[in-house]
Design a protein around this motif. Structure first.
Motif, PDB file in Angstrom:
ATOM      1  N   LEU A 113       1.110  -0.898  -0.033  1.00  0.00           N
ATOM      2  CA  LEU A 113      -0.162  -0.201   0.236  1.00  0.00           C
ATOM      3  C   LEU A 113       1.070   0.942   0.236  1.00  0.00           C
ATOM      4  N   GLY A 114       0.676   2.445  -1.081  1.00  0.00           N
ATOM      5  CA  GLY A 114       1.114   3.526  -1.589  1.00  0.00           C
ATOM      6  C   GLY A 114       1.108   4.345  -1.914  1.00  0.00           C
ATOM      7  N   LEU A 115       1.906   5.290  -2.030  1.00  0.00           N
ATOM      8  CA  LEU A 115       1.273   6.648  -3.116  1.00  0.00           C
ATOM      9  C   LEU A 115       2.224   6.728  -4.207  1.00  0.00           C
ATOM     10  N   GLU A 116       1.614   6.863  -5.370  1.00  0.00           N
ATOM     11  CA  GLU A 116       2.055   7.336  -7.010  1.00  0.00           C
ATOM     12  C   GLU A 116       2.560   8.411  -6.893  1.00  0.00           C
ATOM     13  N   ILE A 117       3.456   9.254  -7.115  1.00  0.00           N
ATOM     14  CA  ILE A 117       4.233  10.323  -7.783  1.00  0.00           C
ATOM     15  C   ILE A 117       4.346  10.715  -9.298  1.00  0.00           C
TER      16      ILE A 117
END
Length: 721
Positions: free
Chosen positions: A564-568
Motif C-alpha cells: 500500500l503506498g502513494l504514486e507520484i
C-alpha cells in the motif's frame, strides 16, 4: 471684525469635525443587497484590491442571473417558438456578462462595488473585461477558488494565443485550462482536452470532454463524439449536445435525419427543425450550409454545390464557415477558397484540394488530414480516397482506411463495397454488408428486430430534443458480440447510401469498442496504490549443522506480499515518469520443517514430528520507480523487510531480514493494474547448532549469522486511484 473672525473660525471647526466624523455606509454595502433589477454586490479587502471586489460582484451576478435570464429567454417567443438572442443563453450559462458599475464604497478595511446586468455591453470575442487585461490581476482571480476557475480560462487563453506580449506557450495554457476545469468552469475542460488531443492523445482528451459533457456543456459532448468509434454512442452524444445548446451537435443530428442514418428512415421535416435549432444558436454554423440543400446531401459534391444559393454561401464563407468556403470554391473553381476551407480545418476542403493535386505524396498528406478531421466530424470520403492511394503499395493500411470510412456513423457505401470485394469478412458495416449478402438469413432477422427497436429509441430522443423535453439518455439494445460493430443504414430516399429501410443495431469494427474498464481516466499527479503479488522463490542455504540434507538451490517455495503506498507522477497523457514509495507485508515459505531436525533424534521421533513448512512473516517498505507509456508500465524495484515471526511448525525461524532489487512490468486498465515482477533477494539468517528449547519440544538456533541470496518471480494485481 472680531465677531466676523469668531464666526469664520466656528465654520472652519464645524467643517473639520464633519469631515473627521465617520461616514455612514450605504445600505447596499452593509447588507450586500441592492434594490435595482439584476444587480449584485461584491466585497473584497483593501489588500485584495478593487479588481477582486469587482470579480466577486460578477460571480454573484452570474449566480443570480442563471434563472432570471433563462426565464427572460423563455418568455421571448414568436408563434410559439423561442427566438431569443443566443447571447442571452450564454449569459445564463455563466460566460462573459455585460455589466455597468452603479456605485463604489470604501471603508477602512474593505472595498464594495455594486454592478448591474447590461446585455448591450457584452464584450466581443468573449475577451476578459478591460479591468482584467493585466496578467497579475488574472493570476489573482484565477487563484480565487470562490470564482470557480472562471478567470483561469482567460489566463490560459493569453498563454495559448501569445497575448500580452507573451510567447505562445501551450504547456502553461494547459495548466490553467486544467485548473479552470477542476474548479468547475467547463469551458476549461474542453480547451484542455483540445490541447491534449492535438498532441495525439485522444484517450487523455476524452476524459476532459466527457467531464464537460456530463456536467452540462454541449460543446464537450460534440468533442467527445468526435473521438467515439461506436455509431450509437456518437448519436447519443450529438443528441445530448444538441439538448445542451451546441449548434454543431444539432446540425449533425439533423444530417442523420436528412440521410436516414442510424436505423432511421429519412425525415426531412425533422432535419429542418434541427437545422433551425442549430441556426438559432449560431447563424453562421454548419447547419446554415446544410439548410441550403433542398434535400439530403449526396455523394456528388459538385451537384450539391449547384443546389445552393451562391450569395448565402459567400456570406457564410466571409464569416469563416469552412464548409461554405469548400462548396463555394468547388462551384467557382477557386483554389483560394478551397485553401481557406482547409486552413479552417475542413475535411471537405482538404479532400477537394487533393483532387487538384498531381504530386502523389502531397495528395496523400492532404487526404491524411481530410481523413483525420472527417472521422471527428461527418465526412469520411477522404479516408476512402486515402485507401485508394495506398492500395497498390500498402494493402493492409488501405484496408484500415476503408474500414474507418465504412464503419463510421457518416459512412461511405463505396468504401464498404471495396472491402467486400477484397474479403466479405472485412466489411465492418453490418447494414451495408447485409445488402451485399455478407450475412446469413438468421443474422438478417436478428438485425431487423434490433434495428427497429433502436430506431424507435433514437427517433423518440430526437423528437424530445426538438420539442425541448429531452432527458438526454437514449435506450438502445446491447450490441451483439458476434458481428463487427459499425455505423448503420441510410434512408431509402438516398439511393447512393441506403441498402435497406430498417437496419440493425449500429456496429463498429471488431476490437474498436472500449468497455468500461478501458475508459479514459483523469491524469493525476498523486494516486493511492495497492498491490497483491503471488509467486515462488528460492533461497541458496549453506549447510546448517544437524540438518538432514543440503537444501537445493533450485527448490522453490511459495511467496506473496501485499503493498500500500502513494504514486507520484508527471501525469502526462502519453508518457509519464513515476515514483511510488510503499509499505508491505510479506509471507515466505522457507523450507520443509522435517529437514530441520537433530540427527541424533530417533526415526520414531522423526516420524512423529509434524509435517509442514517453516515460514516467515515480514514487514517492510520499498520503492518503485519507472515510466508509463500509454497503458504500459516498466519500473525498477527496491525493498527491505524484517522478519518478526519467531517459531514456525515447532522450529525457530532462521530468517532475520531481506533486501531485494528487481524489475517489474505490466499494464494499467483504468484503475486496474496487472503485471509481473522478478526480484533478487539478499537474505541474512541465523545458523549453527540446534538446541532443545527448555521446557518444550521446540528446537532453536544459536545466534551465528550468515548471508545468502535467491530469486523470486511474482504475478501482480493492483489498483491506482
Amino acid at each position: 471684525m472680531r465677531n466676523l473672525s469668531i464666526f469664520t473660525l466656528t465654520l472652519l471647526l464645524a467643517s473639520t469635525l464633519a469631515h473627521a466624523a465617520p461616514s455612514q455606509a450605504p445600505q447596499w454595502a452593509e447588507s450586500g443587497i441592492c434594490q435595482e433589477h439584476d444587480c449584485a454586490v461584491g466585497q473584497a479587502s483593501k489588500e485584495e484590491g478593487q479588481m477582486s471586489a469587482l470579480a466577486h460582484a460578477l460571480q454573484n451576478l452570474r449566480l443570480s442571473l442563471s434563472s432570471n435570464v433563462q426565464a427572460e429567454y423563455n418568455e421571448k417567443t414568436t408563434d410559439g417558438k423561442s427566438s431569443a438572442d443566443s447571447r442571452v443563453k450564454i449569459y445564463a450559462g455563466m460566460h462573459n456578462i455585460g455589466y455597468k458599475i452603479l456605485d463604489r464604497y470604501e471603508d477602512k478595511k474593505h472595498i464594495y462595488i455594486k454592478i448591474q446586468y447590461d446585455p448591450n455591453k457584452k464584450l466581443a470575442n468573449d475577451d476578459p473585461a478591460p479591468e482584467f487585461r493585466e496578467l497579475e490581476n488574472l493570476e489573482k482571480l484565477c487563484d480565487d477558488t470562490t470564482l470557480n476557475g472562471y478567470y483561469c480560462v482567460g489566463l490560459g487563453n493569453k498563454y495559448h494565443k501569445g497575448e500580452l506580449e507573451l510567447a505562445p506557450n501551450p504547456k502553461l495554457a494547459l495548466k490553467y485550462y486544467k485548473k479552470a476545469c477542476s474548479l468547475g468552469t467547463l469551458e476549461g475542460c474542453v480547451l484542455a482536452g483540445q490541447i491534449i488531443e492535438s498532441s495525439d492523445s485522444p484517450k487523455g482528451a476524452q476524459w476532459y470532454f466527457s467531464n464537460a459533457c456530463k456536467n452540462g456543456y454541449g460543446l464537450g459532448c460534440f468533442k467527445q463524439a468526435g473521438n467515439e468509434n461506436l455509431a450509437r454512442k456518437k448519436l447519443e452524444l450529438y443528441t445530448r449536445g444538441c439538448t445542451l445548446g451546441d449548434d454543431r451537435s444539432c446540425a449533425y443530428l439533423g444530417e442523420v435525419y436528412a440521410l436516414g442514418l442510424a436505423n432511421l428512415r429519412a425525415n426531412p421535416a425533422k432535419a429542418r427543425e434541427l437545422y433551425e435549432r442549430a441556426n438559432a444558436q449560431n447563424p453562421y454554423g454548419d447547419a446554415a450550409v446544410l439548410a441550403l440543400l433542398d434535400s439530403a446531401p449526396s455523394l456528388d459534391i459538385a451537384k450539391d454545390a449547384t443546389r445552393m444559393d451562391k450569395k448565402a454561401l459567400r456570406d457564410l464563407c466571409e464569416h469563416n464557415n469552412a464548409r461554405a468556403c469548400a462548396y463555394l470554391g468547388q462551384l467557382g473553381n477557386s483554389n483560394d477558397l478551397l485553401q481557406k476551407s482547409a486552413m479552417l480545418d475542413s475535411a471537405l476542403g482538404y479532400y477537394l484540394l487533393s483532387l487538384r493535386e498531381s504530386t502523389h505524396q502531397t495528395r496523400i498528406d492532404m487526404l491524411t488530414h481530410s481523413c483525420k478531421l472527417g472521422l471527428a466530424s461527418d465526412f469520411t470520403k477522404g479516408c476512402e480516397a486515402l485507401g485508394d492511394e495506398l492500395l497498390s503499395s500498402d494493402k493492409p493500411a488501405a484496408q484500415g482506411y476503408y474500414q474507418a470510412s465504412c464503419g463510421h456513423l457518416f459512412y461511405e457505401k463505396s468504401a464498404c463495397q471495396k472491402l467486400y470485394d477484397i474479403d466479405p469478412k472485412l466489411c465492418n458495416n453490418e447494414s451495408v454488408c447485409l445488402s451485399f449478402g455478407a450475412l446469413d438469413s438468421t443474422d438478417d432477422l436478428v438485425a431487423d428486430v434490433a434495428g427497429a427497436t433502436s430506431a424507435v429509441a433514437v427517433s423518440n430522443a430526437a423528437d424530445a430534443v426538438i420539442d425541448g423535453k429531452s432527458g438526454v439518455n437514449m435506450p438502445a439494445p446491447k450490441p451483439r458480440d458476434s458481428i463487427p460493430e459499425s455505423a448503420s443504414q441510410d434512408s431509402p430516399d438516398s439511393a447512393n447510401r441506403n441498402p435497406i429501410a430498417t437496419e440493425s443495431t449500429p456496429k463498429m469494427s471488431r476490437g474498436s469498442h472500449v468497455p468500461g474498464i478501458f475508459q479514459a481516466r483523469e491524469p493525476k499527479h498523486v494516486r493511492l496504490i495497492g498491490e497483491i503479488a503471488l509467486g515462488a522463490h528460492s533461497m541458496d542455504y549453506p549447510q546448517i549443522r544437524d540438518m538432514h540434507k543440503y537444501l537445493e538451490h533450485d527448490e522453490f517455495f511459495f511467496m506473496g506480499n501485499a503493498k500500500l503506498g502513494l504514486e507520484i507522477s508527471t501525469a502526462k497523457p502519453t508518457f509519464s515518469l513515476f515514483v511510488a514509495p510503499y509499505v508491505q507485508l510479506s509471507y515466505a515459505q522457507l523450507f520443509d520443517a522435517g529437514d530441520f531436525a537433530s540427527k541424533q533424534k530417533s526415526e520414531k521421533d522423526d516420524d512423529e514430528k509434524d509435517e509442514g513448512n517453516v515460514s516467515a512473516l515480514m514487514f517492510g517498505a520499498g520503492l518503485q520507480a519507472g515510466f508509463q507509456y500509454k497503458i504500459w508500465r516498466l519500473y525498477a524495484i527496491a525493498d527491505y523487510g524484517v522478519n518478526f515471526s519467531r517459531i514456525s511448525n515447532g522450529v525457530s525461524v532462521p530468517l532475520r531480514d531481506m533486501f531485494g532489487i528487481g524489475v517489474g512490468t505490466g499494464v494499467e486498465l483504468s484503475f486496474l493494474r496487472l503485471g509481473m515482477q522478478y526480484i533478487h533477494n539478499f537474505y541474512s539468517y541465523n545458523t549453527g547448532s540446534i538446541y532443545p528449547n527448555r521446557g518444550g519440544a521446540n528446537l532453536v538456533l544459536d545466534s551465528a549469522s550468515v548471508r545468502s541470496s535467491g530469486g523470486v518471480f511474482l504475478l501482480t494485481i493492483g489498483f491506482g486511484f
